[in-house]
Write a protein that holds these residues in place. Sequence first.
Motif, PDB file in Angstrom:
ATOM      1  N   UNK A  65       0.855  -1.192   0.000  1.00  0.00           N
ATOM      2  CA  UNK A  65       0.000   0.000   0.000  1.00  0.00           C
ATOM      3  C   UNK A  65       0.884   1.232   0.000  1.00  0.00           C
ATOM      4  N   UNK A  78       0.269   2.175 -13.467  1.00  0.00           N
ATOM      5  CA  UNK A  78       1.422   1.413 -12.988  1.00  0.00           C
ATOM      6  C   UNK A  78       1.082   0.653 -11.715  1.00  0.00           C
ATOM      7  N   UNK A  80      -1.872  -0.084 -10.509  1.00  0.00           N
ATOM      8  CA  UNK A  80      -2.910  -1.085 -10.723  1.00  0.00           C
ATOM      9  C   UNK A  80      -2.313  -2.370 -11.266  1.00  0.00           C
ATOM     10  N   UNK A  81      -1.330  -2.244 -12.186  1.00  0.00           N
ATOM     11  CA  UNK A  81      -0.754  -3.459 -12.757  1.00  0.00           C
ATOM     12  C   UNK A  81       0.150  -4.158 -11.742  1.00  0.00           C
ATOM     13  N   UNK A  83      -0.626  -4.166  -8.575  1.00  0.00           N
ATOM     14  CA  UNK A  83      -1.568  -4.488  -7.484  1.00  0.00           C
ATOM     15  C   UNK A  83      -1.149  -3.851  -6.163  1.00  0.00           C
ATOM     16  N   UNK A  84      -0.742  -2.595  -6.240  1.00  0.00           N
ATOM     17  CA  UNK A  84      -0.441  -1.839  -5.026  1.00  0.00           C
ATOM     18  C   UNK A  84      -1.606  -0.889  -4.776  1.00  0.00           C
ATOM     19  N   UNK A  85      -2.054  -0.866  -3.530  1.00  0.00           N
ATOM     20  CA  UNK A  85      -3.204  -0.027  -3.202  1.00  0.00           C
ATOM     21  C   UNK A  85      -2.765   1.403  -2.910  1.00  0.00           C
ATOM     22  N   UNK A  86      -3.533   2.375  -3.412  1.00  0.00           N
ATOM     23  CA  UNK A  86      -3.231   3.777  -3.136  1.00  0.00           C
ATOM     24  C   UNK A  86      -4.198   4.296  -2.079  1.00  0.00           C
TER      25      UNK A  86
ATOM     26  N   UNK B   7       0.886   0.052 -21.367  1.00  0.00           N
ATOM     27  CA  UNK B   7       0.036  -0.907 -20.651  1.00  0.00           C
ATOM     28  C   UNK B   7      -1.416  -0.685 -21.066  1.00  0.00           C
ATOM     29  N   UNK B  96      -1.435  -5.888 -19.419  1.00  0.00           N
ATOM     30  CA  UNK B  96      -2.662  -5.161 -19.091  1.00  0.00           C
ATOM     31  C   UNK B  96      -2.685  -4.758 -17.624  1.00  0.00           C
ATOM     32  N   UNK B  97      -3.580  -3.834 -17.294  1.00  0.00           N
ATOM     33  CA  UNK B  97      -3.935  -3.609 -15.892  1.00  0.00           C
ATOM     34  C   UNK B  97      -5.444  -3.501 -15.814  1.00  0.00           C
ATOM     35  N   UNK B  98      -5.992  -3.889 -14.680  1.00  0.00           N
ATOM     36  CA  UNK B  98      -7.437  -3.793 -14.500  1.00  0.00           C
ATOM     37  C   UNK B  98      -7.736  -2.491 -13.792  1.00  0.00           C
ATOM     38  N   UNK B 113      -8.133   3.067  -3.334  1.00  0.00           N
ATOM     39  CA  UNK B 113      -8.660   2.256  -4.432  1.00  0.00           C
ATOM     40  C   UNK B 113      -8.506   0.782  -4.091  1.00  0.00           C
ATOM     41  N   UNK B 115      -7.086  -2.431  -5.837  1.00  0.00           N
ATOM     42  CA  UNK B 115      -6.431  -3.009  -7.016  1.00  0.00           C
ATOM     43  C   UNK B 115      -6.785  -4.469  -7.252  1.00  0.00           C
TER      44      UNK B 115
END
Lengths: 107, 192
Positions: A65, A78, A80-81, A83-86, B7, B96-98, B113, B115
Amino acid sequence: MKIAISSSGNTLESTIDQRFGRCAYFVIYDTELKSVEFIPNPNKDCEEGAGPASVQLVAAKNVGKIVSGEFGLKIKPLLDSLKIQMIVLKDPEIKNKDVIKFLTRTH
Amino acid sequence: MPRIKRIRKVSNPPVIKGFKPYGPEVKGASKEPVTLLYEEYEALRLCDYDMFTHDQASELMNVSRPTYSRIYASVRQKLARAFVEGRPISIEGGKVYFDSDWYYCSSCTCNFNNPEKDKAIKNCPLCGSSDVHEYEPTDDEDVVSENDCKDICFCPHCGYEQRHRKGNPCNQMICPDCNSKMKRKGHKSDKI
């Protein structure tokens, strides 16, 4: 889990920086070891690309995070890809120790 | 070195992992599957299911229109190959990214958010409170955030300065006086 906080100084009394890419220090807090680490941000005076470079810096530390005041345009795809939470905290007065106090309560 | 691939944005992962052919000619798991990438699935969905034009779909996926058309051409070829040769289709991989949604916590006034789409958000990641809602952006909030950044953009050509506005990269700003590109002030190379 490790959590990065963008900080304006290298003490627990410093406030969080309202910018992510050009903050002065990153605080890496480890929720399992309860340890705190300060990393000076080499991208502080970057002309461009400070955000992605900072993402690389904190992602190398395996954070899950990131807490900051604001994230730039290039950062969301970046993170999101990766998988780090903001987590966006719009309060400029909040101190690092307050954020860490919040985090110890939840983890 | 070739340019790095942008991406691609995918709004939702597909509900299935792939397809299997059936019929008297198909014996078990005989043939190599055709691999569709996530971005190819998304391109097909946008164009043929949601009926967007290539131009609209390319914007939604955050790529250029020609790139979108290349992704789309590749998915048509792969699907045709799977149908004609009777191969299974598996959907996996791709750059990709979701896209993730924003949430708001009323207890500690933070936005965050999610992820990982498959896990629902129940508690605030910061204070642990369960008082979280989906975040709806409002217009007046942007006006406030514009002015609280202390950084300054300046023009290296004529020295014109203005306060940096969040979300507007300095190097894309044009100086109103001499029409040259602006920079972020405070960079080391400018001080020399």
